[in-house]
Design a protein around this motif. Structure first.
Motif, PDB file in Angstrom:
ATOM      1  N   PRO C 173    -108.802  68.945 -11.154  1.00 30.15           N
ATOM      2  CA  PRO C 173    -108.732  69.097  -9.704  1.00 30.15           C
ATOM      3  C   PRO C 173    -108.273  70.497  -9.327  1.00 30.15           C
ATOM      4  N   ASN C 174    -108.997  71.149  -8.435  1.00 31.20           N
ATOM      5  CA  ASN C 174    -108.527  72.440  -7.914  1.00 31.20           C
ATOM      6  C   ASN C 174    -108.251  72.368  -6.421  1.00 31.20           C
ATOM      7  N   THR C 175    -108.401  71.187  -5.857  1.00 30.35           N
ATOM      8  CA  THR C 175    -108.192  70.993  -4.426  1.00 30.35           C
ATOM      9  C   THR C 175    -107.586  69.614  -4.202  1.00 30.35           C
ATOM     10  N   PHE C 176    -106.474  69.582  -3.496  1.00 29.50           N
ATOM     11  CA  PHE C 176    -105.909  68.291  -3.101  1.00 29.50           C
ATOM     12  C   PHE C 176    -106.056  68.142  -1.596  1.00 29.50           C
ATOM     13  N   LEU C 177    -106.620  67.028  -1.176  1.00 29.11           N
ATOM     14  CA  LEU C 177    -106.733  66.728   0.252  1.00 29.11           C
ATOM     15  C   LEU C 177    -105.594  65.785   0.628  1.00 29.11           C
ATOM     16  N   ASP C 178    -104.791  66.197   1.554  1.00 30.01           N
ATOM     17  CA  ASP C 178    -103.686  65.352   2.019  1.00 30.01           C
ATOM     18  C   ASP C 178    -104.277  64.222   2.868  1.00 30.01           C
ATOM     19  N   ILE C 179    -104.127  62.986   2.406  1.00 29.20           N
ATOM     20  CA  ILE C 179    -104.696  61.858   3.162  1.00 29.20           C
ATOM     21  C   ILE C 179    -103.608  60.934   3.695  1.00 29.20           C
ATOM     22  N   SER C 222     -90.910  72.990   0.343  1.00 26.71           N
ATOM     23  CA  SER C 222     -91.678  72.932   1.589  1.00 26.71           C
ATOM     24  C   SER C 222     -91.238  71.752   2.450  1.00 26.71           C
ATOM     25  N   LYS C 223     -91.270  71.983   3.759  1.00 25.52           N
ATOM     26  CA  LYS C 223     -90.865  70.896   4.660  1.00 25.52           C
ATOM     27  C   LYS C 223     -91.958  69.844   4.819  1.00 25.52           C
ATOM     28  N   ARG C 224     -93.189  70.247   4.502  1.00 24.02           N
ATOM     29  CA  ARG C 224     -94.303  69.328   4.687  1.00 24.02           C
ATOM     30  C   ARG C 224     -94.227  68.160   3.703  1.00 24.02           C
ATOM     31  N   ASP C 225     -94.426  66.962   4.212  1.00 22.32           N
ATOM     32  CA  ASP C 225     -94.355  65.789   3.379  1.00 22.32           C
ATOM     33  C   ASP C 225     -95.763  65.270   3.084  1.00 22.32           C
ATOM     34  N   ILE C 226     -96.023  64.979   1.827  1.00 14.62           N
ATOM     35  CA  ILE C 226     -97.326  64.420   1.452  1.00 14.62           C
ATOM     36  C   ILE C 226     -97.060  63.183   0.628  1.00 14.62           C
ATOM     37  N   GLU C 227     -97.595  62.065   1.067  1.00 12.69           N
ATOM     38  CA  GLU C 227     -97.371  60.839   0.297  1.00 12.69           C
ATOM     39  C   GLU C 227     -98.603  60.413  -0.479  1.00 12.69           C
ATOM     40  N   TYR C 228     -99.769  60.672   0.127  1.00 16.79           N
ATOM     41  CA  TYR C 228    -101.019  60.260  -0.500  1.00 16.79           C
ATOM     42  C   TYR C 228    -101.998  61.431  -0.482  1.00 16.79           C
ATOM     43  N   ALA C 229    -102.734  61.593  -1.575  1.00 19.87           N
ATOM     44  CA  ALA C 229    -103.726  62.670  -1.607  1.00 19.87           C
ATOM     45  C   ALA C 229    -104.929  62.232  -2.440  1.00 19.87           C
ATOM     46  N   GLU C 230    -106.015  62.941  -2.248  1.00 22.43           N
ATOM     47  CA  GLU C 230    -107.179  62.794  -3.120  1.00 22.43           C
ATOM     48  C   GLU C 230    -107.419  64.127  -3.815  1.00 22.43           C
ATOM     49  N   GLY C 231    -107.766  64.059  -5.105  1.00 25.66           N
ATOM     50  CA  GLY C 231    -108.054  65.272  -5.858  1.00 25.66           C
ATOM     51  C   GLY C 231    -109.549  65.538  -5.892  1.00 25.66           C
ATOM     52  N   TYR C 232    -109.905  66.799  -5.787  1.00 27.58           N
ATOM     53  CA  TYR C 232    -111.311  67.203  -5.855  1.00 27.58           C
ATOM     54  C   TYR C 232    -111.457  68.409  -6.766  1.00 27.58           C
ATOM     55  N   MET C 233    -112.612  68.484  -7.421  1.00 26.36           N
ATOM     56  CA  MET C 233    -112.944  69.658  -8.232  1.00 26.36           C
ATOM     57  C   MET C 233    -114.088  70.377  -7.528  1.00 26.36           C
ATOM     58  N   ARG C 234    -113.745  71.472  -6.884  1.00 24.35           N
ATOM     59  CA  ARG C 234    -114.767  72.263  -6.211  1.00 24.35           C
ATOM     60  C   ARG C 234    -115.557  73.026  -7.265  1.00 24.35           C
ATOM     61  N   LEU C 235    -116.874  72.997  -7.185  1.00 20.57           N
ATOM     62  CA  LEU C 235    -117.700  73.524  -8.271  1.00 20.57           C
ATOM     63  C   LEU C 235    -118.105  74.978  -8.093  1.00 20.57           C
ATOM     64  N   ALA C 236    -117.953  75.533  -6.908  1.00 16.11           N
ATOM     65  CA  ALA C 236    -118.355  76.919  -6.687  1.00 16.11           C
ATOM     66  C   ALA C 236    -117.237  77.641  -5.951  1.00 16.11           C
ATOM     67  N   PRO C 237    -117.219  78.975  -6.024  1.00 21.15           N
ATOM     68  CA  PRO C 237    -116.146  79.742  -5.385  1.00 21.15           C
ATOM     69  C   PRO C 237    -116.125  79.548  -3.869  1.00 21.15           C
ATOM     70  N   SER C 238    -114.955  79.692  -3.304  1.00 23.26           N
ATOM     71  CA  SER C 238    -114.834  79.711  -1.847  1.00 23.26           C
ATOM     72  C   SER C 238    -114.786  81.166  -1.386  1.00 23.26           C
ATOM     73  N   VAL C 239    -115.121  81.367  -0.145  1.00 23.78           N
ATOM     74  CA  VAL C 239    -115.095  82.705   0.458  1.00 23.78           C
ATOM     75  C   VAL C 239    -114.076  82.674   1.577  1.00 23.78           C
ATOM     76  N   VAL C 240    -113.102  83.585   1.513  1.00 23.46           N
ATOM     77  CA  VAL C 240    -111.977  83.498   2.442  1.00 23.46           C
ATOM     78  C   VAL C 240    -111.652  84.851   3.074  1.00 23.46           C
ATOM     79  N   ASP C 241    -110.854  84.795   4.124  1.00 21.94           N
ATOM     80  CA  ASP C 241    -110.364  86.007   4.784  1.00 21.94           C
ATOM     81  C   ASP C 241    -108.868  86.208   4.567  1.00 21.94           C
ATOM     82  N   THR C 242    -108.213  85.163   4.089  1.00 19.84           N
ATOM     83  CA  THR C 242    -106.786  85.251   3.763  1.00 19.84           C
ATOM     84  C   THR C 242    -106.567  84.507   2.464  1.00 19.84           C
ATOM     85  N   LEU C 243    -105.810  85.065   1.549  1.00 22.52           N
ATOM     86  CA  LEU C 243    -105.573  84.388   0.267  1.00 22.52           C
ATOM     87  C   LEU C 243    -104.480  83.338   0.414  1.00 22.52           C
TER      88      LEU C 243
END
Lengths: 243, 243, 243, 243, 243, 243
Positions: C173-179, C222-243
């Motif tokens: 997983p390279n991406t966790f979605l907070d659900i 971090s103050k943010r609380d996460i109780e449940y998440a889903e893991g994802y494997m993104r297969l291609a690079p993302s393009v961003v303006d802020t790291l």
């Protein structure tokens, strides 16, 4: 190896791939007296002809004709013999008839090396399929019981030429071919691809970067100068007498 | 390259490693007129001298002397120059003094290639350390600001020779050296290792297996015969004019 | 992106996969106003309906109907649109007709991202096939010469959702979605799968573990609380303006 | 995140690395109001100052001074704060004192992300060491029992910037930063490196190639134009609310 | 193996690691009559004692004492013998004195297997270091010339127990140990870790997930029930008489 | 497991593969009372019968007959039951009819383990295909909805036996089977392969090398002697009660 002309085979998924990715190798070996045969499995008519499709009234037939003409010109400049198999692209499909046709090429040509696409490419499934065809045909051409009586082939090395996004394709170059002395020829072949001018610049830069890296791998201290190179990933071990 | 004698460097963790793993390469290049220098970092006195330790009254000094004598004989037979650095084994430790001594060797020798152990070996931590030393010394020897005034070196390829359990070491041979014509010499060198007779047979079989595989990689149809070979994993790309 | 509704595509090999593996993503994006389309290639009627088959007099038709009903309910709860293609499972087979149908979906939907199975799964060959279909259809939908005149698509990222035994599937997983905020919805959707109650608990725990890991990756401080998440494997690079 | 100034940390093995490899990121975030701190562990005085060493009468001190001046100018143009630690290069060595000094930087700066070298680089051992320092310092800075009373840090993502020969370094970009709007600034910073003019062109081409690839990853059909980009390999998962 | 008591060794970087990660293995083998020795290299006093550090007036000494007490209780419940070496954490450092102390443990204990951390862990550098110590000590303990006269050891398998984020650590379980019959014991040991109650739940879920997966790997059809399991990555091949 | 005869399945691409690669496993388990079924998908008639094809007037039919006879003799000596499916080689092709026939074998045989080729083999595409068939048939045989009413199977481990060039095939042995006590039987079976005498020696040496390595993995100090072994790569985790 003396008097017999050396030969090589290039298996290109779409009609321009052999120019961008292996044009230097073709020109360089032709210059050394080799016979280089290129098989273009498709014209890239659906997936790599965006500019043509933007013209009004464009048809599949006209796209193919235009792409063939460009590729033929490029092959002529490089000095390679080109065949167009027109098996379709995006998606490309290969059946045993096509496989056996490729086996025949191997047996007739008896190539000393083979060039095709990277084994993996998540952006393009035609590319790995072309390589798979090149590999499976090689293995079949080695089998004495396939069309017994024909001359089987040896074990020519297969090289994967450079894909667009190397790191995403698990493609790692282990061989740099110095193409400095044939660069002008490759560039002229590249310029036949009228509809993809942005790629002229892209692949010129690729050749420059690989040139710098090739130089780095013989040592900055070396007197030899390399300005342009092509990277290849050789898939099987080499056998040598000197390390 | 004409009149200047070509040179090569072998970095061996323990005193017998260069014989089992690179004896063919040493003999073959010496036969071609090369100067080959071997650095034995240790005698393998603690970890690879079981038979000696089973003798009564054995001491570390006596083990080292016996191992050195065997290794010197083997090197003489192969035609290589050997140095024994006696830095200890199991565990081997390397400091900057040792690194710089190796850098001096590189600069004096100006080797055309370097041989050492696999980059990974979960059964033996001295082996990867020897390779790391070989690599770090090479990089340092390329740095113009290290002992400025000395002649820096180019970028000789580094090859990892064959470890004991290849698959566990992520060692994949990409180069087979045909050692058929020097096999008898290598075998005689091997037989200097009096205390490890079981390994004579093991490494003879290794050479035979690699010979069969080398043959496979030039094609069964090839007229060239290969009976014995050594496998190497080249760590950096090669630069070529013909594929 | 303003006023146009964002869309996403989920390609699910069997009718329950989208619930266990991507239910949170579906609910979360629907909640944000997205249109999410789900294609269930099969009902999992042969390979993932053990409990139904244990009932007496069960038929393939009845299994399919029961599975479809459950999946429809789950999709309704999550807020996704679901299509059932009924192409069969264990083994699943895909032909060009199915491929082109999927291409049509891409072109009509113009998804901003795509979710499907892991690229490799030695326990289940339907799963990687579904992903391959998703990828090959995407590439085809980008080809201007496929059904010229239709609107081609951009390059939406493809994510592999979590397989059953992640480490055996080379899924990282390279991406966790907070659900966390849609967990109750996902749980209700999960509970539609009447015949697989043991999996309710299993995938609840998966969500909890990924929640803890997501929290770890933003920092315990971090103050943010996460109780449940889903893991994802993104297969291609993302393009961003802020790291 | 409101009123508090965001911060980032760049750990550069040699004094020019941050310019070639991360200059765009520095300029881009500074432009967005960030504070970006750069730590140059060495000046690259031994291994990356060949042109200076070719001048007569050159000394280590003069090389360092010249390199520092160039790097300071480049940092000023980019808008980053730079510190020079002068710990030596080729070979670089790190002890706990240096580690704890870096930990102090983390705790003072509280960076939102960290940039350093690739985890592996067989051509240069200083580079992975710098990254290892960046990672170990981060982990230590998270430990509440290290200098208790200081404010610990969260879990900022660590990115590896682009090494010279990406494929040999197992470096795979998963993030492209669009630097088109700060390209002119980066180019000016690059031109401060008076002794390495050949690299100006090399890294300009790198930025152009990554620009083309970034464009490819958002889709050719996208209206957004990207001419220059930097590639990064994010080492840990991201946590998101939208895929 | 008859009458001689079997033994095992657990090398734990921090004082709680052996409980979360290998508590089931310890309890299970103790129940089978084994002697299991645990070496806690540190107390996790700096990096894994956040809750204690939040108490007012806390000192390093008090943290260590509290952590030792918890770990001793847990070891007692599991039935293992525990040693605390107090070598420090975050960062952990190992010298040859510590290595040789571990070698002595191997030679005295003659373990049939060894458990330690994953070989890689980008979130925690103490963990791979502990494993490296376990491996290097094993290799040294096999060397007849290290402290000649002592009884050398055989080749016990080394297993890496489960790290926190398995996929980021390249940790792939190839062995599941069924701990259903000792789960209550492990849970009681876990509950000794007063300051980390959130981890009680996390590692309970880990055991449940691995239980489900273990069951999957013997086949759903199997009559054997597994509720809780621990995953291990065996690092070297096993030798068997039945597949 | 008591009174019920244990069974195993071997899926061999060509008629001699099971002998070279798994002959020891077959003989060893037969000796322990197991029923071992071998499916030879083809006779290797095209690709692995070079010596026969060199005879004048050879036909495909005569090659097949000769190969079948040899393989039958070898199977008889090993004690395995062999079926010849004659689906063709170089290239081998598998359709669903063949898949379902294999599923039937699984359900009838209820094997405790399965042996087939390596998952990857760039020198031979029939080999990975045979393994894929073995795996896909296993998964299908586990599906309750495939031919409902038949007895489904559990989750027998699948092992990849040793390919010709292990390192090129990403084949890493994690299991060594000691075949010392059945070596004479395997050797007699090997000698049935009249046309491939060079391989007798090759695979004898393979067995000796793996024997030495198996011995290394239990420890040189062990009293147990192993002279011959076969290496296997187990593809899924094992479930155990003792580590």
């Amino acid at each position: 190896m003396s008097d017999i002309q050396q030969t090589a085979l290039v298996v290109s998924a779409h009609s321009a791939d052999f120019v961008w990715r292996a044009g230097g190798a073709i020109a360089k070996h032709v210059k050394q007296g080799w016979r280089v045969k290129i098989v273009c499995l498709s014209f890239g008519e659906r997936g790599e002809s965006a500019k043509l499709w933007k013209q009004q009234g464009m048809t599949l037939g006209r796209v193919k004709a235009a792409r063939q003409e460009e590729a033929q010109q490029a092959a002529d400049i490089l000095g390679g013999e080109v065949e167009f198999w027109d098996i379709g692209d995006y998606p490309m499909r290969v059946n045993d008839e096509i496989l056996f046709r490729m086996v025949d090429i191997y047996r007739e040509l008896q190539p000393s090396f083979v060039l095709s696409h990277s084994v993996k490419d998540p952006y393009n499934f035609d590319h790995p399929l072309a390589m798979h065809l090149a590999q499976e045909a090689l293995v079949t051409a080695q089998a004495m019981g396939h069309n017994p009586g024909q001359k089987i082939i040896g074990a020519p090395p297969v090289y994967a030429f450079e894909p667009h996004q190397t790191e995403q394709c698990e493609w790692i170059p282990n061989t740099f071919l110095d193409i400095t002395d044939v660069w002008e020829t490759k560039r002229r072949a590249i310029e036949c691809m009228a509809g993809q001018e942005h790629l002229w610049h892209y692949y010129t830069r690729v050749a420059q970067q690989r040139g710098v890296q090739a130089k780095r791998n013989i040592g900055i201290a070396s007197k030899r100068d390399i300005e342009y190179a092509e990277g290849y990933m050789r898939l099987a071990p080499s056998v040598v007498d000197t390390l």
